[in-house]
Each structure stands twice: as C-alpha cells, then as structure tokens.
Design an enzyme around this catalytic site. Sequence first.
Site, PDB file in Angstrom:
ATOM      1  N   PHE A 189      11.140  11.661  -0.778  1.00 25.21           N
ATOM      2  CA  PHE A 189      10.938  10.286  -0.043  1.00 25.21           C
ATOM      3  C   PHE A 189       9.504   9.976   0.021  1.00 25.21           C
ATOM      4  O   PHE A 189       9.098   9.084   0.912  1.00 25.21           O
ATOM      5  CB  PHE A 189      11.762  10.342   1.186  1.00 25.21           C
ATOM      6  N   LEU A 290       7.674  -4.329   7.965  1.00 27.35           N
ATOM      7  CA  LEU A 290       7.618  -5.793   8.034  1.00 27.35           C
ATOM      8  C   LEU A 290       6.349  -6.388   7.816  1.00 27.35           C
ATOM      9  O   LEU A 290       5.692  -6.901   8.840  1.00 27.35           O
ATOM     10  CB  LEU A 290       8.233  -6.154   9.526  1.00 27.35           C
ATOM     11  N   CYS A 300       9.073   2.966  -7.830  1.00 26.22           N
ATOM     12  CA  CYS A 300      10.253   3.308  -7.297  1.00 26.22           C
ATOM     13  C   CYS A 300      11.075   1.922  -6.913  1.00 26.22           C
ATOM     14  O   CYS A 300      12.234   1.836  -7.601  1.00 26.22           O
ATOM     15  CB  CYS A 300      10.005   4.311  -6.187  1.00 26.22           C
TER      16      CYS A 300
END
Length: 481
Positions: A189, A290, A300
Amino acid sequence: MSLLISKGGFTMMVSKFSRKVFLFFILFPAAILSKEYKIAVIGTGYVGLVTGAGLAEIGHVVTCVDIDQKKIDQLRAGLIPIYEPGLDKLVEKNVLENRLFFTTDIAHTITHNDILFIAVGTPMSDDGQADMRYVYSVVESIAQYINGYKIIVTKSTVPVKTGKSIKKMLEETYHIDESIFAVVSNPEFLREGSAIQDFLFPDRIVIGSDNADAIAIMRDVYKNFSDNGSQIVTTNLETSELIKYAANASLAVKLSFLNEVANLCDRVGADANTVALGIGLDPRIGQHFLKQGPGYGGSCFPKDTQALVHIAALHGQSMDIIRAVIVANEYQKTIPVTKLKRLFCTRYRSDNLTGKKIAVLGLAFKANTDDIRYSPSITIIEQLLKAGASVNAYDPAAMENMRTMFPDIAYFSSAYDAIRDADAVIIATEWEEFKTLDFAYIKTIMQDYIIVDARNIINPEILVNSEFLCDTIGQSYLCQE
Ligand code: NAD
C-alpha cells in the site's frame, strides 16, 4: 519442512508518534534486530526496491533480483534507478551492513532464499486487464529452481484468484508437491513519494493465505511493525487480493467525487477547498485525500480501477461506480487545457493556441516522484501539441522519463527557464518548489500573463493582484478580475 531462522536480539519498541522519515535510521538500528529470514524480492522497481530495503532495515537478509542488468549494475554501483526520497540512504546503509544484495541470478536467488516476494509489474493490457506475464514468468522460474520449502508471496497487485492459480500451476503443470510451498498474498500500500515511511510505518499489513503456517511466518517477518502498532489483517488469498483493488478503487472514487464537486464549484462560484474542509470534518468522510486537481495518474489507480472492472466482469458482477470514475477521470485530465483555452478566449476572443508557447510545470503524476505513468501532464502535453502550441517542460525529477515519451518538446533545467518567453503556464504537479515561485519576477520574463494552476497551490489573489489572467480547479471565483 523447515525455514532457516536465526535468532537475533530484541523486539523493537517505538513510539507511534515518531513517524518521521528522517528518524528511521535511528529507529531501526541493526543492533536491535529480531528474527532474521532469508528473503528474495523478485522485481526491483518502485515496490521491489523499497520492499527489499525496508525488509533489510528490519533485520532480514534480502536479495533483490531483476532481469534488468542495467538496473542491477546501477544498484551495485550505489546508484538508485528511481527517484524516491530517502531511498538512497536506506539502500546504502543496508548494503554496507550486509543485509541487502542485488543480482540478476534468479536461479541462485530462488535456491538460496526461503521467502520469495514477487514484486514485478502488472501493467494494464490494451483491453484494461492486468498483464500477468511477468508474474507467471517468475512462477515458472520458481518451478524450475525450487529446491526446498518456499513461501511464495505476491507483493505485486494481482487479480483475485491469482494466488490460487499460482498454486494450481505449480501443482498441476509442474507437478510440485504442495508440501514444499505455500502461496501468500501480501499486497503493498506504499505511496510513491513517501514510500519509505509508508513501508516502515504501515497503516496495516494484509496477509492472505490458506496455509496457517505460512501466515504465522509472515506475521513474524513483520513482527517489528506489529510491535510498533501496525495492525496485521490475516485472511484468505481472495480477500487479500481484493483488499488491494478495493483500496485503490475507494481512493479513486473519493478523489474523482471531489474533482466533480470542484468542477461544479467553478460553475456556481463556490470554493472547493472549503467544501472539502466542510465535508471532511465529518469523520465518516474524513479529510484525507480530498484534494481536487487534474485527475489521478500513476502506476496504480488507472490500471487497478480498470483491472477491477475486468475482474468483476469475469465473475458476472458489474462495477458501475468504478466505470463512472474511469470516465470522469479521463475528462478531468482535459480540464487544464480547456481552462487555458478559455483564458485565451477572454484575452484575445479566440482560443486558438497555434504558435503559442506554453510552459508546463510538473510532469510526474504527483510530487516527490519521477513516475510519469498515466500522468495528467501527458494528456495536457498531447492536447497542447494537438492545438498547435509548443511546450516548454520542467519537472524536478521526471524529465528523463517524459523525454522518452515526448522527445521533441523543449525541456528546461528550472521553472523560470521554462517560463521565460512563454505565453502561458500550466502548473500540473504540486511540487513544493512551485509553491514559492516569484510572480513579480515571472511577470518580467513572460510574453503574456496567463496561468492555469491545476493543483491549486498558488493563492489566486497573488496572481490576480499581479494582473495575471488565471484559473484554478475549484476556486475560479477567486480568479475573476
Ligand atoms: P516497476 O515497473 O517499477 O518494477 C517492476 C520490476 O520488475 C522491473 O524492474 C522489471 O525489470 C522487473 N521484472 C520484470 N520481470 C521480471 C522477472 N521475471 N524477474 C525479475 N524481475 C523482473 O513496477 P512497480 O511500480 O514496482 O510495481 C510492481 C507491482 O507493485 C505492481 O503490481 C504494482 O501494481 C504494485 N504496486 C505498485 C505501487 C507503486 O506505487 N508503484 C504501489 C503498490 C503496489
């Protein structure tokens, strides 16, 4: 079946709050290693190199193998083939301490290591599916050289059911007994640009396998991280594989939603930054990620959203939200040039860019990386060239990569050099150095004073006060003269 485990010293105890990249050399001194595994990382790209260096940093002996001889020669010479802050020091330290090795010898690597991480690329095929040829070529090599019990770990992002098909391939095609290997899914990740911190201080570690012993060993591999507060999620292969796609898809949805809201802000005179704050303070939504802009890129999100649609279709499930996100993102990448044309129209009553010189600041898909894969800048440059403009390009790290794609545009060694004599500027990547550009000086070197800040990193009031004709994404109302 047994694994070579040599005992070290102590388990690390580190404050959860000491998450600073510059501290990791202090946090992971070689003197406090716990268990040591012999690990191979197959594929030494962004993920493989960070994984290899990171696993060495927590005490394992790691061999990174790649088929790219040039890359391995560079690494052996102490050069880092990618731009990733802090990676050079991490690699150097672990090479010096004899825990990190580089080779192209796949046979030796497989036979001399117990845990084999597959970290090769799974790029997007022409039809949007993950191209699995590199992964399966590694599995073939493992089948050829396996000489004892191995844990085979997919670190690459692989379609759901890949783990099962690797197992099937080894058993049925290569007649390898299931007692001498286990397959584990352990998706990565990390984010390029903060990859070292992400790897060494992960939010979570996901381990999927149908083999309980292999899961226990993988838990042990990551023991330093779990002792440090990272949560380990253990599950079956399919769930682990799907977590990775679902994670990237969720982030792509969140980003694309705010991009659409920002586009609406521009039409109605609202402020997207404040909308993001106003909705993000709700903990169910959260403030992270955001940030409106010219669309997502990178190695990715684009390929993983496409792959997820294909994986779902294969199993009779439609993914309408992700399909919509893919369309919305392609549209978002065209917004900066659309806005630029609008500004030209305002000034000259014509949006004709023929013969105009446009400086594009930022080529990487985001700051702090040299990765240009699916970068919004590619769309921006393509559109500008198609409209008859010439492009002056600058990026602190990604120019060599972009040169392979656009060899004929002009590249400059500083933002100011790229801007000199330009008719307009598009800020396409949020590099720190662009935030402090001197617009009073820029006015003295540009032909015309037109700027699209597609990353909202410059206060529009500064631009307006300096009499620039400007636009942003989501804060257009501040750009009105
Ligand atoms: P990359 O293209 O940077 O690196 C892949 C490397 O694998 C290359 O160096 C290539 O030469 C090597 N390779 C190919 N075939 C090989 C073989 N048979 N043996 C040895 N080496 C071989 O790719 P990446 O960005 O590091 O991504 C790797 C995987 O990790 C992908 O599945 C990707 O989706 C996933 N991932 C990437 C990121 C990221 O930010 N880059 C984050 C999380 C997950």
